[in-house]
Every structure is written in C-alpha cells, then in structure tokens.
Design a protein around this motif. Structure first.
Motif, PDB file in Angstrom:
ATOM      1  N   UNK A  42       0.371  -1.218  -0.123  1.00 25.25           N
ATOM      2  CA  UNK A  42      -0.133  -0.229  -0.188  1.00 25.25           C
ATOM      3  C   UNK A  42       1.087   1.312   0.040  1.00 25.25           C
ATOM      4  N   UNK A  43       2.313   1.546   0.054  1.00 29.12           N
ATOM      5  CA  UNK A  43       2.672   2.374   0.019  1.00 29.12           C
ATOM      6  C   UNK A  43       3.713   1.968  -0.817  1.00 29.12           C
ATOM      7  N   UNK A  44       4.677   3.014  -1.151  1.00 31.60           N
ATOM      8  CA  UNK A  44       5.885   2.437  -2.061  1.00 31.60           C
ATOM      9  C   UNK A  44       7.208   2.395  -1.233  1.00 31.60           C
ATOM     10  N   UNK A  45       7.746   3.415  -0.222  1.00 32.51           N
ATOM     11  CA  UNK A  45       8.525   3.762   0.325  1.00 32.51           C
ATOM     12  C   UNK A  45       8.844   3.690   1.642  1.00 32.51           C
ATOM     13  N   UNK A  46       9.198   3.825   2.537  1.00 32.69           N
ATOM     14  CA  UNK A  46       9.837   4.166   4.305  1.00 32.69           C
ATOM     15  C   UNK A  46      10.388   5.324   4.050  1.00 32.69           C
ATOM     16  N   UNK A  47      10.281   6.921   4.439  1.00 28.98           N
ATOM     17  CA  UNK A  47      10.439   7.582   4.676  1.00 28.98           C
ATOM     18  C   UNK A  47      10.785   7.975   5.890  1.00 28.98           C
TER      19      UNK A  47
END
Ligand SMILES: Cc1cc2nc3c(=O)[nH]c(=O)nc-3n(C[C@H](O)[C@H](O)[C@H](O)COP(=O)(O)OP(=O)(O)OC[C@H]3O[C@@H](n4cnc5c(N)ncnc54)[C@H](O)[C@@H]3O)c2cc1C
Length: 409
Positions: free
Chosen positions: A287-292
């Motif tokens: 559900x998300x493409x990056x963890x920042x």
C-alpha cells in the motif's frame, strides 16, 4: 494592474513577491493556509512537512530566495541514505561495500548502472521524451536490471502508468540523485522545517498583497476585456493550478495534463525502524512504495521522537481506509507494536504532480497561453521533474512575462 493569482503554493507566492511592489495583487487559496504541497503539520511544538522534502545543491533560485528573505542561515546539508527492502530484508545502498554486497544485481549489472549514473549528468532529457523508461533501461542495462531494480521503483511511483513513463523523467531523476558522497547523498533541509520558508514568504507577500484563504476560485469569466474571478474584476490572471482544474471554473481550455495524487501517512514513533536509512524503497507491491524516515535525515533529538512517512501515489480515487491499511501493513512488516505510534497524520493531494509520460513535453503550457499566465508544477522549469526550485523559478518567470507584456497574455 490588478492581478489575481490562483493558488498560494510556492509558485503563487514567488510570483506575488516579484509583482507586489508594482501591482495590486490578490492571492486566492482554497485551503485555510498557504504553502500548497510544501505545507506542514503542526505536531507538539514543531512543524513537520506533510510530504517529505529536501533540496539539492543545484537549487540556485531557492537559495537566493532564502537569502532575500533573511533565512539562509537555516539551510543545512545532511546525509540522505537510501536502501531497498526486498523479500523481508533491508539492503542499505550507500557505501561502495554495501552496493557490492547487494545480491539482486550482478557485478556487471552494477558496473553498467554506475556508468549510466555518471553519463546521466551529460544527457539531454528532452531528447528522451518520446522513449519509455522501460525501453531505455532495457536497452542500456538489460532486462534483468529493469525487472529487479527499476520496475519496482517505477511501480511504486506510477502504478499502472509505469510502462508509459518517459526516459526523460528517469534520466533526470538519476542525474539529480547522483550527488553522492561515500556514505550517502548530500541533501539540503531548513532548520525548523520548510515551514520557515513558507512563513517568511507569506510575511513578505502578506504585507502588500491581499491573501484570500479558504477562497477557492470557482468562477472565471471574461467580460468587456476584463477578467472576473469569483465576481471580482482583474486585469490579469496567473494560474498556478493545473489547466484541467482551471477549465472547471470556466477558464481557458488548455489540453489536460496527466496528473497523479499523493497520499502520505506521517507517524510519530518511539523507536528507530529502518536501521538508520532515510529513504527505503519497497520492492514488493504494497500500500506504499517507500518508507521515508525523516529522523534518519534530520536528528531525532530535535523532535524528541522518530518520524516516518509512508509514501504512496495514486491515480483516480484513493483506496478506502488507505491510512489504516498503510499503518497496519507497516506495523506487520517492520514488527512495530501499535503502542509505539504516538500520533499519525494523513495528507492527501489528488493533483500532487504531473506524470511525465512519453510525449509530455509537447503538452507543457507556455508561460502565457489563451489570455492567462501559467506557472506551477506543470511549467517548463519543472520538466522533467517537479521541485521547489522549479516552482519558484516558474513564479518568477511568469511575473517577468506579466510585466513585459503589460498583462496582455
Ligand atoms: C509527495 C511530494 C514530495 C515532494 N518532495 C519534494 C522534495 O523533496 N524536493 C523538492 O524540491 N520538491 C518536492 N516536491 C515538489 C514541491 O513540493 C512542489 O514542486 C512545489 O511545492 C509546488 O508548488 P506550486 O505552487 O507549483 O504548486 P502547489 O504546491 O500545488 O500549489 C498550488 C496551490 O493552489 C491551491 N489551489 C488548488 N486549486 C485551487 C483553486 N481552485 N482556488 C484556489 N487555490 C487553489 C492549492 O491548495 C495549493 O495551495 C514534492 C511534492 C510532493 C507532492
């Protein structure tokens, strides 16, 4: 002249800054605050961007704006580390040793990728506007590198449109992100957050212009050689919102641009999550493409807690309960108990930026078209990627054009 600026983001504020001493300027902003995509959440005693932001060493207009506003001393340069999360494992990709150890690309693939990164700075993105990124990478680096490295990144950024993205966007992106030292990328940030810039700009502009918050432009008409915006008379209009949004209000009908939305869940946590990595790309679909992890870029001590963004892009409607789905997936994947999360804030922007599909360059509106002045994320200065620098530059350019043409766009 009486000038109407639609949108109180960076482009609108930059244009107002340049026009305010010679013209009567009104800024219409649909939200209850200025800043647009550069807005921040107020959490406890600090500001944190709704969408992760940093700047780059080439951002000259941004730096001179900081000086003009007297806040250049807030700029600091920090290491932005990156990594890839694949099949449950976190791979840091910063030092030469980490890159050599990365198992999902062969040594030859890595050498070819390094060479392309060096060459990218000399390539002219415009010549690659009609070639897809997929075609380009397969030709330059081979199918395996595309499928195991680039395709997951493109999927997380563009979803179903990934196969239509131009190589111009990709090469621009590689070039801008190749400013690396031995341990990571050198990225700029403002002490106190980019809200410091929004506040300083709003103060400078607010002294001379009328700022109309919570006042979306819904009616535009041309009557007896003058513009009417929400019933008010103007000599000239600068739009910083995309052409398709202007058409709805009755403005000129420029061809619509491909756009996508962004949804960003910010979390305050009592623990470190991504092993010191700032920008972690997720290889597996989710559900998300990056963890920042903002606090792996800016020290956590400044906030008294860790701050993480879960970043996702969407086209059309955002899936229902997207925030809950993102948070639950994150807790499961990284083994975070719900009790570790102090707070969460979701930011959603349906028109968060253009999608640089092949042929996009031909659609870019000129700074003056069909009686309007245009400046924003869709402007030539924001091709082939949008940025703070591009929007400031677009705002300045359009202000200069308005002065030069006397409002006769
Ligand atoms: C997720 C994300 C991450 C980013 N990260 C970075 C980064 O790290 N570095 C970087 O340099 N750039 C980054 N950017 C890009 C940068 O934020 C933008 O280029 C810049 O802030 C855009 O400014 P703008 O004024 O052109 O547009 P916007 O910020 O979109 O401003 C347009 C304004 O118009 C208002 N508006 C819309 N419709 C109406 C209406 N009908 N009437 C009145 N007002 C209206 C909106 O509310 C908004 O305030 C990022 C953007 C996003 C979305």
């Amino acid at each position: 002249m009486k000038v109407c600026i639609i949108g109180g983001g960076l482009a609108g504020l930059a244009a107002a800054l340049r026009l305010k001493s010679r013209h009567e300027v009104d800024i219409y902003e649909k939200k209850d605050h200025l800043g647009g995509c550069l807005s921040s959440h107020r959490v406890h005693e600090y500001w944190i961007e709704q969408y992760y932001h940093h700047c780059f060493s080439e951002d000259r207009q941004l730096f001179s704006l900081l000086s003009e506003l007297g806040i250049a001393d807030r700029l600091e340069w920090l290491e932005g580390t990156t990594g890839y999360f694949a099949d449950g494992t976190l791979y840091p990709l910063n030092t030469p040793t980490e890159i050599l150890r990365y198992p999902l690309l062969s040594l030859t693939d890595k050498a070819k990728l390094a060479l392309l990164t060096i060459r990218s700075k000399r390539m002219d993105p415009e010549t690659l506007d009609t070639v897809t990124a997929e075609e380009f990478i397969i030709r330059e680096l081979g199918k395996r590198t595309y499928e195991s490295f680039f395709e997951p990144l493109m999927r997380s950024k563009f979803g179903e449109r990934r196969n239509h993205i131009s190589a111009a966007w990709l090469i621009g992106r590689i070039a801008i992100r190749s400013n690396r030292g031995l341990s990571g990328e050198r990225l700029g940030y403002l002490k106190g957050g980019f809200q410091v810039l929004v506040d300083a700009l709003s103060d400078a502009v607010g002294r001379d212009c009328t700022i109309r918050l919570y006042d979306p432009v819904t009616r535009i008409a041309r009557e007896s050689g003058e513009w009417r915006v929400n019933g008010q008379r103007y000599d000239a209009i600068i739009s910083t919102i995309p052409p398709q949004a202007v058409i709805h209000a009755g403005g000129p009908d420029l061809p619509p641009l491909p756009y996508q939305g962004a949804a960003c869940l910010a979390l305050g946590l009592d623990q470190q999550v991504t092993e010191g990595i700032y920008w972690l790309n997720m290889k597996d679909p989710g559900p998300y493409g990056a963890v920042i992890t903002h606090t792996n870029f800016v020290p956590a001590e400044r906030y008294g807690e860790h701050i993480v963004y879960l970043a996702s892009y969407f086209t059309g409607d955002l899936p229902v309960r997207a925030d809950t789905v993102m948070r639950d997936h994150f807790c499961r994947t990284f083994g975070i108990p719900a009790s570790s999360i102090h707070w969460e804030r979701m930011a959603v922007e349906p028109l968060a930026g253009p999608v640089f599909t092949t042929g996009y360059r031909k659609l870019i509106p000129a700074y003056q078209a069909k009686g309007f002045y245009w400046a924003g994320m869709f402007s030539p200065s924001n091709y082939p990627e949008r940025s703070m620098e591009g929007s400031i530059s677009a705002g300045y350019t359009v202000a200069g054009e308005l002065d030069r043409t006397g409002g006769e766009a």
